[in-house]
Design a protein around this motif. Structure first.
Motif, PDB file in Angstrom:
ATOM      1  N   GLY A  90       0.808  -1.210   0.000  1.00 21.93           N
ATOM      2  CA  GLY A  90       0.000   0.000   0.000  1.00 21.93           C
ATOM      3  C   GLY A  90       0.834   1.250   0.000  1.00 21.93           C
ATOM      4  O   GLY A  90       1.866   1.326   0.686  1.00 21.93           O
ATOM      5  N   HIS A  91       0.382   2.241  -0.764  1.00 16.90           N
ATOM      6  CA  HIS A  91       1.082   3.519  -0.798  1.00 16.90           C
ATOM      7  C   HIS A  91       0.306   4.554  -0.008  1.00 16.90           C
ATOM      8  O   HIS A  91      -0.906   4.716  -0.206  1.00 16.90           O
ATOM      9  CB  HIS A  91       1.257   4.015  -2.239  1.00 16.90           C
ATOM     10  N   SER A  92       0.973   5.256   0.890  1.00 15.66           N
ATOM     11  CA  SER A  92       0.391   6.367   1.633  1.00 15.66           C
ATOM     12  C   SER A  92      -0.912   5.919   2.303  1.00 15.66           C
ATOM     13  O   SER A  92      -0.909   4.989   3.110  1.00 15.66           O
ATOM     14  CB  SER A  92       0.192   7.554   0.686  1.00 15.66           C
ATOM     15  N   GLY A 115       4.052  -0.862   3.683  1.00 14.53           N
ATOM     16  CA  GLY A 115       3.498   0.485   3.562  1.00 14.53           C
ATOM     17  C   GLY A 115       4.566   1.455   3.096  1.00 14.53           C
ATOM     18  O   GLY A 115       5.584   1.636   3.769  1.00 14.53           O
ATOM     19  N   VAL A 116       4.346   2.062   1.949  1.00 13.93           N
ATOM     20  CA  VAL A 116       5.315   2.985   1.356  1.00 13.93           C
ATOM     21  C   VAL A 116       4.778   4.410   1.428  1.00 13.93           C
ATOM     22  O   VAL A 116       3.666   4.685   0.965  1.00 13.93           O
ATOM     23  CB  VAL A 116       5.602   2.606  -0.109  1.00 13.93           C
ATOM     24  N   GLY A 117       5.556   5.313   2.015  1.00 13.98           N
ATOM     25  CA  GLY A 117       5.193   6.734   1.998  1.00 13.98           C
ATOM     26  C   GLY A 117       3.985   7.096   2.833  1.00 13.98           C
ATOM     27  O   GLY A 117       3.276   8.042   2.506  1.00 13.98           O
ATOM     28  N   ILE A 118       3.734   6.376   3.934  1.00  9.70           N
ATOM     29  CA  ILE A 118       2.599   6.711   4.797  1.00  9.70           C
ATOM     30  C   ILE A 118       2.911   7.991   5.580  1.00  9.70           C
ATOM     31  O   ILE A 118       3.944   8.083   6.251  1.00  9.70           O
ATOM     32  CB  ILE A 118       2.288   5.569   5.776  1.00  9.70           C
ATOM     33  N   LEU A 216       6.520  14.350   2.429  1.00  5.81           N
ATOM     34  CA  LEU A 216       5.396  14.197   3.355  1.00  5.81           C
ATOM     35  C   LEU A 216       5.736  13.381   4.600  1.00  5.81           C
ATOM     36  O   LEU A 216       5.014  13.437   5.593  1.00  5.81           O
ATOM     37  CB  LEU A 216       4.215  13.540   2.638  1.00  5.81           C
ATOM     38  N   THR A 217       6.810  12.617   4.540  1.00  5.35           N
ATOM     39  CA  THR A 217       7.165  11.775   5.678  1.00  5.35           C
ATOM     40  C   THR A 217       8.637  11.424   5.590  1.00  5.35           C
ATOM     41  O   THR A 217       9.339  11.861   4.669  1.00  5.35           O
ATOM     42  CB  THR A 217       6.282  10.503   5.693  1.00  5.35           C
ATOM     43  N   SER A 218       9.124  10.644   6.543  1.00  9.15           N
ATOM     44  CA  SER A 218      10.544  10.270   6.542  1.00  9.15           C
ATOM     45  C   SER A 218      10.725   8.927   7.225  1.00  9.15           C
ATOM     46  O   SER A 218       9.880   8.488   8.025  1.00  9.15           O
ATOM     47  CB  SER A 218      11.378  11.334   7.274  1.00  9.15           C
ATOM     48  N   ALA A 219      11.829   8.276   6.944  1.00  7.59           N
ATOM     49  CA  ALA A 219      12.137   7.010   7.599  1.00  7.59           C
ATOM     50  C   ALA A 219      12.299   7.216   9.106  1.00  7.59           C
ATOM     51  O   ALA A 219      11.935   6.340   9.904  1.00  7.59           O
ATOM     52  CB  ALA A 219      13.401   6.406   6.998  1.00  7.59           C
TER      53      ALA A 219
END
Length: 258
Positions: A90-92, A115-118, A216-219
């Motif tokens: 899932g993306h974001s 989950g990528v880029g949540i 929008l987010t970071s590791a």
């Protein structure tokens, strides 16, 4: 094609288990998975599914828009809960829907969620944008190019995609010679995700990742919920569009770890 059970537009192929469910983010459509789908056609051993969420793309509008409502749609789309394990990519917003599905409350055996880029940090201005979007009437444009520009901006996709391409056509609707973005303006009412609760209740292995240049987010933020969250070097918010192979490697690793 339109799924008879849910009314959602969906692209799917393959058969049997495991099932790979690809869920796009807010404002986007299943077309953002095109590069990943090409890989899945060659490498995925079971059935794969890529829907347009309700209120997006070629699927119908229909409130309420919530993570639970989307997860329920996905469970119906998957069908027989005895059909084998499910892996969610899932993306974001789509990643959050995957986490909701992995709680077990929807009768689906999710074994891994990638989950990528949540987006996990929400400010007051983000919430104000949601409120304004819900209250805003549908905006019509005189040209497809103008509507395409708006679609790309809402989906967080880079400008420059051709207005006649499969991605942009999936996100724009023409009616009586005018054009609008396909997404329901009320779709952002899903709001901020309850990440801590969803990750804690997940019955699946969870791997979070985001692009190095994701605005929008970071590791670092993701490591509040997944201490091994991955930063994808050189990529932005739509890492799955920019480098499908890098995202596919996340899926392969998650399967081995689940």
């Amino acid at each position: 094609m339109t799924d008879a059970e849910t009314g959602l537009w969906v692209e799917q192929n393959g058969s049997g288990a495991p099932v790979l469910l690809m869920i796009h983010g807010l404002g986007a459509t299943a077309e953002v998975w095109r590069g990943v789908i090409h890989i899945a056609k060659e490498r995925w051993p079971g059935r794969w599914i890529a829907p347009d969420l309700r209120g997006h793309g070629r699927s119908p509008w229909g409130r309420p828009y919530s993570f639970g409502a989307h997860a329920a749609d996905m469970a119906r789309l998957i069908g027989d809960p005895g059909g084998g394990p499910v892996v969610v990519l899932g993306h974001s917003m789509g990643g959050v829907v995957g986490l909701a599905l992995a709680t077990g409350l929807f009768g689906v055996d999710v074994t891994a969620v990638v989950g990528v880029g949540i987006k996990v940090t929400w400010r007051e201005e983000d919430l104000e944008w949601i409120r304004a979007s819900i209250a805003r009437p549908v905006r019509w444009f005189d040209t497809r190019e103008e509507a395409t520009e708006r679609f790309l901006r809402l989906a967080g996709l880079p400008a420059g995609e051709p207005a006649e391409g499969s991605l942009t056509r999936s996100g724009v609707v023409e009616q009586d010679g005018r054009f609008r973005v396909a997404m329901d303006p009320a779709a952002p009412e899903v709001g901020p995700p309850p990440m801590e609760d969803l990750v804690a209740r997940s019955r699946a292995s969870v791997r979070l990742a985001c692009g190095e240049h994701d605005g929008l987010t970071s590791a670092r933020e993701h490591r509040r919920f997944d201490e091994d969250a991955i930063e994808l070097s050189g990529l932005g918010h739509n890492a799955h569009v920019e480098d499908p192979d890098a995202v596919w490697r996340l899926v392969a690793t998650a399967i081995n770890a689940s």
